[in-house]
Design an enzyme around this catalytic site. Structure first.
Site, short mmCIF file in Angstrom:
data_model
loop_
_atom_site.label_atom_id
_atom_site.label_comp_id
_atom_site.label_asym_id
_atom_site.label_seq_id
_atom_site.Cartn_x
_atom_site.Cartn_y
_atom_site.Cartn_z
CG HIS A 1 -10.76 -19.78 43.26
ND1 HIS A 1 -10.64 -21.12 43.39
CD2 HIS A 1 -10.57 -19.25 44.50
CE1 HIS A 1 -10.40 -21.41 44.67
NE2 HIS A 1 -10.35 -20.29 45.35
C1 UD1 Z 1 -12.48 -16.66 48.55
C2 UD1 Z 1 -11.41 -17.05 49.57
C3 UD1 Z 1 -10.64 -18.26 49.07
C4 UD1 Z 1 -11.56 -19.38 48.66
C5 UD1 Z 1 -12.56 -18.85 47.66
C6 UD1 Z 1 -13.52 -19.89 47.18
C7 UD1 Z 1 -10.36 -15.27 50.87
C8 UD1 Z 1 -9.15 -14.44 50.99
N1 UD1 Z 1 -10.44 -15.98 49.75
O1 UD1 Z 1 -11.81 -16.24 47.39
O2 UD1 Z 1 -9.77 -18.70 50.09
O3 UD1 Z 1 -10.80 -20.41 48.10
O4 UD1 Z 1 -13.28 -17.78 48.28
O5 UD1 Z 1 -14.37 -19.37 46.23
O6 UD1 Z 1 -11.18 -15.24 51.75
N2 UD1 Z 1 -17.65 -12.50 43.68
C9 UD1 Z 1 -18.87 -12.56 43.07
N3 UD1 Z 1 -19.89 -13.22 43.71
C10 UD1 Z 1 -19.71 -13.82 44.94
C11 UD1 Z 1 -18.45 -13.74 45.55
C12 UD1 Z 1 -17.42 -13.09 44.91
O7 UD1 Z 1 -19.06 -12.04 41.99
O8 UD1 Z 1 -20.66 -14.42 45.45
C13 UD1 Z 1 -16.53 -11.82 43.00
C14 UD1 Z 1 -16.35 -10.39 43.47
O9 UD1 Z 1 -15.97 -9.61 42.39
C15 UD1 Z 1 -15.18 -10.50 44.41
C16 UD1 Z 1 -14.38 -11.63 43.81
O10 UD1 Z 1 -15.34 -12.51 43.24
O11 UD1 Z 1 -14.47 -9.30 44.50
C17 UD1 Z 1 -13.55 -12.36 44.81
O12 UD1 Z 1 -14.35 -12.74 45.95
P1 UD1 Z 1 -13.67 -12.90 47.39
O13 UD1 Z 1 -14.67 -13.41 48.35
O14 UD1 Z 1 -12.93 -11.66 47.73
O15 UD1 Z 1 -12.54 -13.97 47.13
P2 UD1 Z 1 -12.56 -15.35 46.32
O16 UD1 Z 1 -11.65 -15.21 45.15
O17 UD1 Z 1 -13.94 -15.86 46.07
#
Ligand code: UD1
Length: 369
Positions: free
Chosen positions: A213
Site C-alpha cells: 500500500h
Molecule cells: C495510512 C498511513 C500509513 C499506514 C497505512 C496502513 C499515513 C501518512 N499513512 O496510509 O502509514 O501504513 O495507513 O493502512 O498516515 N481509504 C479508504 N478507506 C479507508 C481508508 C482509506 O478507501 O478506510 C482510501 C482513501 O481513498 C484514502 C486512501 O485510501 O485517500 C489512503 O488512506 P490514508 O489514510 O490517507 O493513507 P493509507 O495509504 O491508508
C-alpha cells in the site's frame, strides 16, 4: 487504590488507522484493569471502511471508540489539519492526564501537535524508529512526534540510539518492547484455530501472503505494472494471497491492471482481512511479501521469511535479528526463488518482544499521573 476523593486519571489512546488498532488494544485492556486509570479511545476516523477499522475493534475486543473525530481521507495537510482542529476542541473541553499516540500515521503527529500546543502531556508508543527516508510521510510524522512528545516508549535498542543521537534527554526514553506482540499473544488461541487458508483452497506452508500500500509502490503506473507482472510470474511457482488495501485497489483499477491480475493462475485477491483471519493466514505461510511496517515485525516474531519491497526500513532489527530482507521491487521473483530453495535467514525473537509490553507501560505511566 485511589482514595474516595481521587478521580482516576483520564488517558486518551489515539486510534486512527489500521496499524494503530493492534497497538492500542493491549494497552486499553491493561489500563482498563487499573483503578487509577480511565482509558478513553479516541478514533480520529483516518480509516473508516468497516474492514479497515470496525473489524479490528471487534477482533481485538475493544469497545466502540469513546470519542470519534470522523475526519476521513484527504491530502496530508487536510487530514492533519482536520485532526488537529477536532482533537483540540476535545482537549479544551476536558484535558486528559496523558495523551498516548502510537505508530507513525498522520493522526499520530496531528494529535501530538494539538496536545503539546496546549501544554498537555504526550507519550509516544513505538518511538524512535527511523527509516532516514524523508520522502516517506511516516518519517516526517515520527520525527515531529518524537521531538515534542514528553515520553518516548521504544521497542528496541536502535530506537533508543536514534533518539539519543537527536538529543532527546535520557529521562524521556523508556524501552518497553514491542506492543504488537502483546496483541498476538492476547489473540493467540483464536489465531491458532483460524483456518484462513481453507477459504482460498490452500494448505499450510505452501503459499505466500502479500500486502502492498506504500505510495512508492502503488501510486505510479510503471512501478505497479512491473510488480503485477513479476507477481503473476511468481504465482506459477507459489500461490499468493493478496489482501488488497483500498488505496491499492484504486490504483489497480485506475491503471487497468485489476482484471488481468485477478484472473492470473495462483493469484488470490481478497479484501483486507481482519486481524485474526490475517494473522492466521500469515502464521501458516511459506513467506510474506509486503511493504508494511508492522508485518516486518510480526513475521520476525513468527519466524516466517519476509520480503519487504522497499529500499529502507525503520525496523532494522527485523533484518539484523529476524527474518526480514529488503528486496528491490524488480527483484521480487528472484527473492521468492531463494525462499523456495530454503536460502533465507531463520532469525530469532528480539528482546522484550514477549507479550508484556502493555504491563511495562502501565507500570511506567502509573508513576507519572
Ligand atoms: C495510512 C498511513 C500509513 C499506514 C497505512 C496502513 C499515513 C501518512 N499513512 O496510509 O502509514 O501504513 O495507513 O493502512 O498516515 N481509504 C479508504 N478507506 C479507508 C481508508 C482509506 O478507501 O478506510 C482510501 C482513501 O481513498 C484514502 C486512501 O485510501 O485517500 C489512503 O488512506 P490514508 O489514510 O490517507 O493513507 P493509507 O495509504 O491508508
Amino acid at each position: 487504590m485511589p482514595s474516595d476523593n481521587m478521580k482516576p486519571a483520564t488517558i486518551h489512546l489515539i486510534a486512527a488507522a489500521r496499524p494503530n488498532f493492534m497497538k492500542v488494544a493491549p494497552l486499553y485492556h491493561a489500563l482498563a484493569a487499573e483503578d487509577w486509570a480511565e482509558p478513553l479511545i479516541v478514533h480520529t476516523g483516518q480509516h473508516y471502511d468497516a474492514n479497515m477499522s470496525d473489524a479490528f475493534f471487534a477482533d481485538l475486543g475493544m469497545p466502540k471508540p469513546h470519542l470519534h473525530l470522523g475526519v476521513g481521507s484527504g491530502s496530508h495537510a487536510e487530514q492533519t489539519a482536520k485532526v488537529m482542529v477536532a482533537y483540540e476542541k476535545i482537549l479544551m473541553e476536558s484535558p486528559p492526564a496523558w495523551t498516548v499516540v502510537v505508530g507513525d500515521v498522520n493522526s499520530t503527529m496531528a494529535c501530538t501537535l494539538a496536545a503539546k500546543k496546549l501544554n498537555l502531556n504526550v507519550a509516544h508508543l513505538e518511538a524512535g524508529l527511523r527509516s532516514r527516508d524523508r520522502t516517506m510521510p511516516e518519517e516526517i510524522n515520527r520525527l515531529v512526534t518524537d521531538v515534542i512528545a514528553d515520553l518516548l516508549w521504544t521497542p528496541s535498542p536502535d530506537a533508543d540510539a536514534n533518539l539519543r543521537a537527536e538529543g532527546v534527554p535520557e529521562a524521556h526514553i523508556v524501552r518497553v518492547g514491542n506492543i504488537m506482540i502483546d496483541s498476538y499473544e492476547l489473540m493467540r488461541p483464536r489465531i491458532e484455530t483460524a483456518r484462513t487458508y481453507e477459504t482460498f483452497g490452500l494448505t499450510p506452508g505452501t503459499y505466500g501472503v502479500m500486502t502492498l500500500h506504500r505510495p512508492s509502490n502503488v501510486d505510479h503506473a510503471d512501478v505497479l505494472t512491473m510488480l503485477v507482472d513479476r507477481l503473476i510470474a511468481a504465482a506459477a511457482r507459489v500461490p499468493l494471497v493478496f489482501a488488497v488495501h483500498p488505496r491499492t485497489r484504486k490504483s489497480l483499477e485506475k491503471f487497468g491492471l485489476m482484471d488481468r491480475f485477478a484472473a492470473a493462475p495462483g493469484i488470490h485477491l481478497t479484501e483486507p482481512l481482519g486481524y485474526i483471519q490475517f494473522m492466521g493466514l500469515v502464521r501458516q505461510a511459506k513467506m510474506v511479501i509486503t511493504d508494511s511496517g508492522g508485518i516486518q515485525e510480526e513475521t520476525t516474531y513468527l519466524g516466517i521469511p519476509c520480503l519487504t519491497l522497499r529500499t529502507t526500513t525503520e525496523r532494522p532489527i527485523t533484518i539484523d535479528q529476524g527474518t526480514n530482507e529488503l528486496v528491490p521491487p524488480a527483484d521480487v521473483g528472484a527473492a521468492i526463488g531463494r525462499v523456495l530453495a530454503g536460502d533465507w535467514p531463520t532469525g530469532r525473537k528480539p528482546d522484550l518482544w514477549d507479550g508484556h509490553t502493555a504491563s511495562r507501560i502501565v507500570a511506567d505511566l502509573k508513576g507519572r499521573v
